[in-house]
Design an enzyme around this catalytic site. Structure first.
Site, PDB file in Angstrom:
ATOM      1  N   ASP A 170       0.804  -1.219   0.000  1.00 47.19           N
ATOM      2  CA  ASP A 170       0.000   0.000   0.000  1.00 47.19           C
ATOM      3  C   ASP A 170       0.834   1.265   0.000  1.00 47.19           C
ATOM      4  OD1 ASP A 170      -2.734  -0.584   0.002  1.00 47.19           O
ATOM      5  OD2 ASP A 170      -2.639  -1.295   2.064  1.00 47.19           O
ATOM      6  N   CYS A 171       2.073   1.114   0.391  1.00 43.32           N
ATOM      7  CA  CYS A 171       2.911   2.295   0.587  1.00 43.32           C
ATOM      8  C   CYS A 171       3.842   2.563  -0.581  1.00 43.32           C
ATOM      9  CB  CYS A 171       3.702   2.146   1.876  1.00 43.32           C
ATOM     10  SG  CYS A 171       2.603   1.960   3.274  1.00 43.32           S
TER      11      CYS A 171
END
Ligand code: BGC
Ligand code: NOJ
Length: 814
Positions: free
Chosen positions: A487-488
């Protein structure tokens, strides 16, 4: 250092001191009513949705961390002294303390000055309520005159609003007390038709429903006025903070025990039955009175507890193993399976680390969670799949999350996480292999939960791949979109606002940044869809998706290989991410493990080389870190990943979720020693001895363990709600132990450590019990199978003739 021990016989973890390094929690409830319950009776409860239908209040990031809960006070009326058997909230010194966290229940016991009290907390199967079953024993030589106070603080339903909108909420609280039952009815007068109730099996000496009256001004939960004075004040909450507190008096002879049951429940009336009598503002209680009467009788409480045990024994019986390694046994047989049910129920919503207001059910998370629980609750898995698929868009993309209460996609996060659609294929394939229920593929499922847009589930799977084909970047790899599994890794996010990663496509067209990880994932999902199509009688699709997998495999080999490992991505400028050419972030774990799972590079040595690089550059004694070297400064073109200090979370933390990808990869390459070694490094039970470093519960996996760049290397965070649960369970049972459901039977193909002389297992699969014995006759992984005395070719045990309910499998490894 340890704070307790496993009781393997009773399937409990026994905590023997209350000052654990973090709150060590359990979950109660497994269907619609849920609660978080810490070893010191902390935590809150909710119905279905931790955000929208919160029953009791949780306090976030408090001091101490674990505050607010299901508290009991025991008061000696002669001296006025009082204590909490759960230590919190009174704290002080107890003469004895113990918490037994079990399957769907916890028993918390404390003793002081010869008075012992033990509370068994649980949610009965099929009910929307929780029980606090208290037994108080006078172990003194003299009679004791005691008071027992219970207390729960209500949340005003919407937990987000409750935590912020005080100008309104300090004026909305309402209760009603009838026949010694406290009804919490805030908002009942508007659109809502639900209420909570709190009752006791005993005649009450008093009650309170207004927090301020119970605590007294400027006093805390550790020293409530009502308890200190031994007297409740029959307060009725008008606004402010409604609570439910009961006061019960007990006179106990020496050696005498008494049992008092408190219970807190939730009830929903049909919409047209709001008030009783019509027009009044009184809660319509008719629907709940029989339940209240039932649980006021301790006999029914005992029956409910016995039923809970039967329920869990039944679920866990689906897969039981006995290996030479106690940690593998207790994780597979009890705790890891149990954790998988928690991730099924909660997704990533409510834990010590998830506030319950932040996230709903995640599309990628919930699909992956299926790997860990589908064998326990196939019918519920089926429904989950249909709910998830209904949040897919017609493009094949998907909402990243949805709310369990409404089952609608969350607009504030939206879609565009380009790995998401693939996980649906992987989840559905696993469901089919376990159950053989192909009828699910014909279910009509809408797009974006919009009536009239229904197509068969099978078509949703096809759209998932179509979405990927429609979103291919300059090298022929899948575009990453908002982010992929990581997600990052926000390659389209050139915003100066850290934490804004989900909105990060702003100002970018998203047409360049590509993910090698999604490339590997797509090879896997397309192969799975091809196999599924074959079983579903769709030869053209079978061929088409096999072709998609082949083509993408070539692209990954051509543009996704860095020489010694798989690349991670290309950023918006076409720069490599996760390459030896990079100054930091040279090698990432995700594509190494996943490309091997997808079967990329098995024949040409790349797979072995990729995993050797993992061992060389990423493996630590506490698990495998996500990438190396960690990013030492923020890089706007990579996004949130570089916002973390080195060694935490996605910036080179040990992100346990993807360790099992490497574990599975090692089993695919036949290396059982390495696979089990990696498993043990993150296995909570195997880390129990270092609990003061690890900090989190030794009975469940954590999402993250601080990596080698962090000063706290080895310290875990984010326990319970993590994809690690399903993936480690799947890796251990299906790849190391090798008991793997396939379309045409149960494969038995263990890849176990060389030092193991074998193991036994019982696996219930499609209604048949397989008793499996594995023996080692040599050091390799070659398998010879005998099924009910007959030798068979290969390692797939075909389904037995109809009516046969148990099968004996003997496997010899050489
Ligand atoms: C975390 C991720 C998580 C994401 C989604 C990020 O801040 O680092 O691990 O997946 O938030 O909420
Ligand atoms: C946790 C999230 O729940 C999951 O969806 C994500 O894949 C990992 N973090 C990695 O970023």
């Amino acid at each position: 250092m340890k704070y307790g021990h496993f009781d393997d016989q009773t399937r409990e973890y026994v905590i023997t001191r209350p000052d654990t390094p973090m709150p060590w929690i359990n979950y109660i409830g497994c269907e619609n009513y849920f609660g978080i319950l810490s070893a010191t009776a902390g935590g809150y409860s909710y119905y279905k949705d931790a955000r929208l239908r919160r029953l009791t209040r949780g306090r976030y990031n408090n001091v101490p961390m674990d505050f607010g809960g299901r508290y009991i006070y025991v008061r000696d009326n002669a001296s006025g002294a009082f204590f909490s058997p759960s230590w919190m909230p009174v704290r002080g010194k107890l003469d004895a303390y113990e918490c037994r966290h079990g399957m769907g229940y916890s028993i918390i016991s404390g003793k002081k000055d010869g008075i012992a009290a033990s509370t068994r907390y649980f949610v009965p199967v099929g009910e929307n309520l929780e029980i606090w079953d208290v037994t108080v024993t006078n172990e003194r030589a003299a009679a004791a005159d005691l008071s027992l106070f219970s207390v729960a603080e209500f949340c005003l339903w919407d937990a987000q609003d409750d935590a912020t909108n005080f100008q309104r909420n300090f004026s909305t609280g309402e209760v009603e007390v009838v026949d010694e039952v406290i009804y919490h009815k805030t908002e009942y007068r508007e659109r809502r038709n639900h209420f909570a109730f709190f009752a006791s099996s005993e005649k009450l000496a008093g009650f309170d429903t207004q927090r301020e009256a119970f605590l007294g001004p400027w006093r805390g939960w550790d020293d409530p006025k009502a308890v200190a004075e031994g007297k409740s004040s029959a307060s009725i909450a008008h606004g402010w903070q409604p609570i439910a507190s009961n006061h019960v008096k007990l006179s106990l002879k020496p050696g005498e025990s008494r049992r008092i049951v408190f219970f807190l429940g939730y009830h929903e009336n049909p919409k047209d039955q709001k008030f009783d009598p019509p027009g009044s503002q009184t809660v319509n209680k008719a629907g709940v009175l029989p339940t209240i009467a039932k649980f006021r009788d301790p006999k029914n409480v005992d029956a409910a507890f016995a039923a809970l045990k039967v329920f869990w024994d039944g679920l866990l019986a689906k897969c039981q193993v006995s290996t030479p390694d106690i940690h593998t046994d207790r994780m597979v047989n009890v705790w890891n399976a149990y954790q998988c049910m928690a991730t099924f129920n909660m997704s990533r919503s409510a834990s010590t680390f998830e506030s319950g207001i932040g996230r709903g059910l995640g599309f990628r998370d919930s699909n992956q969670d299926l790997l860990g629980f589908v064998h326990m609750v196939p019918e519920r898995a089926r429904q989950r799949i249909l709910d998830l698929a209904a949040t897919q868009f017609a493009s094949g993309g998907a909402y990243h999350q949805y709310q369990p209460m409404t089952k609608k996609g969350n607009n504030d996060i939206g879609g565009g996480f380009n790995d998401d659609p693939h996980w649906l294929i992987i989840g559905v394939s696993q469901y089919l292999k376990e159950t053989g229920d192909f009828s699910i593929l014909d279910e009509a499922v809408p797009f974006d939960t919009t009536p009239g847009t229904e197509v068969p589930l099978y078509d949703h799977l096809k759209r998932s791949i179509q979405y990927a084909l429609d979103n291919i970047g300059p090298h022929g790899l899948p575009l990453i979109g908002q982010a992929d599994w990581n997600d990052c890794l926000n390659l389209n996010c050139f915003s100066d606002e850290p934490g804004q990663s989900f909105q990060c496509l702003k100002g970018k067209d998203g047409k360049r940044a590509e993910s090698v990880f999604i490339g590997g994932l797509m090879v896997h999902s397309a192969k799975e869809l091809s196999a599924l199509a074959r079983e579903h009688g769709r030869p053209a699709d079978e061929e088409f998706y096999a072709g998609v997998a082949r083509d993408m495999e070539e692209v990954v080999k051509k543009h996704g290989w860095d020489g010694e490992w798989f690349l991670r991505a290309y950023d918006d400028f076409g720069h490599k991410v996760g390459s030896k050419e990079c100054d930091e972030g040279k090698i990432f774990i995700e594509p190494q493990g996943y490309c091997v799972i997808a079967g990329i590079g098995l024949g040409d040595g790349r797979a072995r080389q990729a995993l050797d690089s993992v061992k060389k550059y990423l493996a630590t004694p506490h698990g495998i870190v996500l990438q190396q070297p960690a990013y030492s400064r923020y890089r706007i073109e990579l996004g949130e990943i570089s916002s973390y200090p080195p060694g935490y979370k996605e910036n080179a933390g040990i992100f346990c979720h993807n360790n099992p990808w490497v574990i599975i990869g090692e089993t695919i390459l036949g290396n059982g020693d390495q696979a089990h070694d990696y498993y043990s490094r993150i296995c909570p039970s195997a880390r129990e001895e270092i609990s003061d470093l690890h900090k989190n519960e030794p009975y469940v996996f954590s999402q993250m363990i601080a990596g080698r760049d962090a000063p706290t290397h080895g310290e875990a965070k984010n326990s319970w709600l993590t994809g690690t649960a399903a993936w480690t369970y799947y890796a251990a049972t299906q790849w190391i132990l090798g008991i793997r459901p396939e379309y045409r039977g149960l494969r038995v193909a263990p890849v176990i450590p060389k030092t193991w002389d074998g193991f036994t297992a019982t696996r219930i699969y499609r209604g048949v019990t397989y008793d499996i014995t594995v023996k080692r006759a040599g050091q390799g992984n070659r398998i010879a199978l005998t099924v009910d005395g007959k030798t068979i070719d290969g390692s797939v045990v075909p389904p037995p003739p109809a009516g046969v309910k148990s099968v004996k499998v003997e496997a010899v490894l050489s």
